[in-house]
Design an enzyme around this catalytic site. Structure first.
Site, PDB file in Angstrom:
ATOM      1  N   GLU A 157       0.823  -1.211   0.000  1.00  0.00           N
ATOM      2  CA  GLU A 157       0.000   0.000   0.000  1.00  0.00           C
ATOM      3  C   GLU A 157       0.855   1.259   0.000  1.00  0.00           C
ATOM      4  O   GLU A 157       0.542   2.232  -0.703  1.00  0.00           O
ATOM      5  CB  GLU A 157      -0.960  -0.003   1.196  1.00  0.00           C
ATOM      6  N   HIS A 190     -10.201   1.616   0.264  1.00  0.00           N
ATOM      7  CA  HIS A 190     -10.625   0.778   1.386  1.00  0.00           C
ATOM      8  C   HIS A 190     -12.143   0.576   1.426  1.00  0.00           C
ATOM      9  O   HIS A 190     -12.645  -0.178   2.270  1.00  0.00           O
ATOM     10  CB  HIS A 190     -10.143   1.375   2.710  1.00  0.00           C
TER      11      HIS A 190
END
Length: 308
Positions: A157, A190
């Site tokens: 990420e 997310h």
């Protein structure tokens, strides 16, 4: 120093912002989409699901520098530092980049750390013995959820959403704006958790969406913090370590602290940690520790206080 920064700054071609935003959006979609190339009726925490997602996410992450290279070639933007240096992969200032950002983040979590220490059944010496025990690390490395939360998710990420996106956003928006723009891609990414929560009916629809909004807000703020660290230090390792630490700590359990027998002590450390964090945030991320100017800051002619 400022003269050097302006001299190295890249010229901004026309239409750069649109190309940068679309490149970041494509990269974010590729990362999230890679999680769903595997068809499965199992929940996301099942080891088989985690292993498959490791494969696809690691492939996308390995290819993510190609996005930056393609963006650089397409826009014909001129850069001084190498592609790897722009992505925070370099040796200069590496030791401070490993220590100082993580230490700063631990200062912010001073309250939760004190809370954890008070409730820990181990003594300090016992804790040290556990940390240096190879069996402990063997168990951790065999746990798919631990590997995901502490290693693979932080590394991939931060590589995709900070190391690859910020070099594309900084020439267009400037460092300060990029810090708050970059986390939007991270926060939206997310939202895919909503799909799984709805799919497996893990709560009411309203509860799931409220949880998603909270997670978006939390991840956006966290993303802005790690973007700040990346720009100030010019290193990928700092954001990765901070991300792993925050995944381990989780969101501060303030409600639990309020019910604790030693709540005044714990809450005092909560406040002390936040105060010290804001007092130290610029001094502990001073670019002079990490090699001034940091590579990503050479991409803009308007560096501002963030880069100095």
């Amino acid at each position: 120093m400022s003269c050097q920064l302006h001299a190295n700054a890249a010229s901004v071609p026309d239409g750069l912002c649109w190309v940068s935003i679309l490149s970041c959006l494509l990269l974010a979609c590729s990362y999230v989409g890679s999680l769903y190339v595997w068809k499965s009726d199992l929940p996301r925490d099942h080891p088989a699901v985690i292993k498959r997602r490791f494969t696809s996410v690691l492939i996308v992450s390995a290819l993510s520098p190609v996005f930056v290279w393609a963006w650089k070639e397409f826009t014909a933007i001129q850069t001084g530092p190498s592609l790897l240096a722009l992505m925070g992969i370099r040796l200069e200032g590496l030791i401070p980049a490993i220590i100082l950002p993580l230490l700063l983040t631990m200062v912010l979590f001073l309250g939760p750390l004190i809370h954890l220490a008070m409730d820990c059944p181990w003594g300090f010496i016992d804790g040290i013995k556990v940390v240096v025990d190879p069996c402990f690390w063997s168990l951790c490395l065999s746990d798919m959820r631990w590997l995901r939360n502490q290693v693979v998710a932080p590394l991939t990420e931060e590589l995709v959403f900070r190391a690859c996106m910020l070099p594309m956003l900084v020439p267009c928006a400037g460092p300060s704006t990029a810090i708050f723009t970059c986390p939007l891609f991270f926060g939206v990414a997310h939202f895919h958790h909503v799909i799984e929560l709805l799919r497996f009916r893990q709560g009411t629809v309203s509860g799931i969406f409220l949880s998603a909004v909270f997670q978006f807000s939390y991840t956006a703020v966290f993303g802005a913090y790690t973007a700040f660290i990346f720009i100030r230090t010019g290193h990928l390792v700092g954001p990765v370590l901070c991300h792993s630490f925050c995944n381990y700590m989780g969101f501060p359990a303030v409600s639990t602290a309020l019910d604790h027998p030693h709540r005044l002590t714990i809450l005092s450390f909560y406040i002390l940690g936040v105060v010290l964090f804001f007092l130290l945030i610029f001094s502990m991320t001073d670019p002079l520790f990490y090699g001034f100017p940091t590579p990503v800051c050479t991409l803009t002619s308007t560096p501002g206080s963030i880069c100095s």
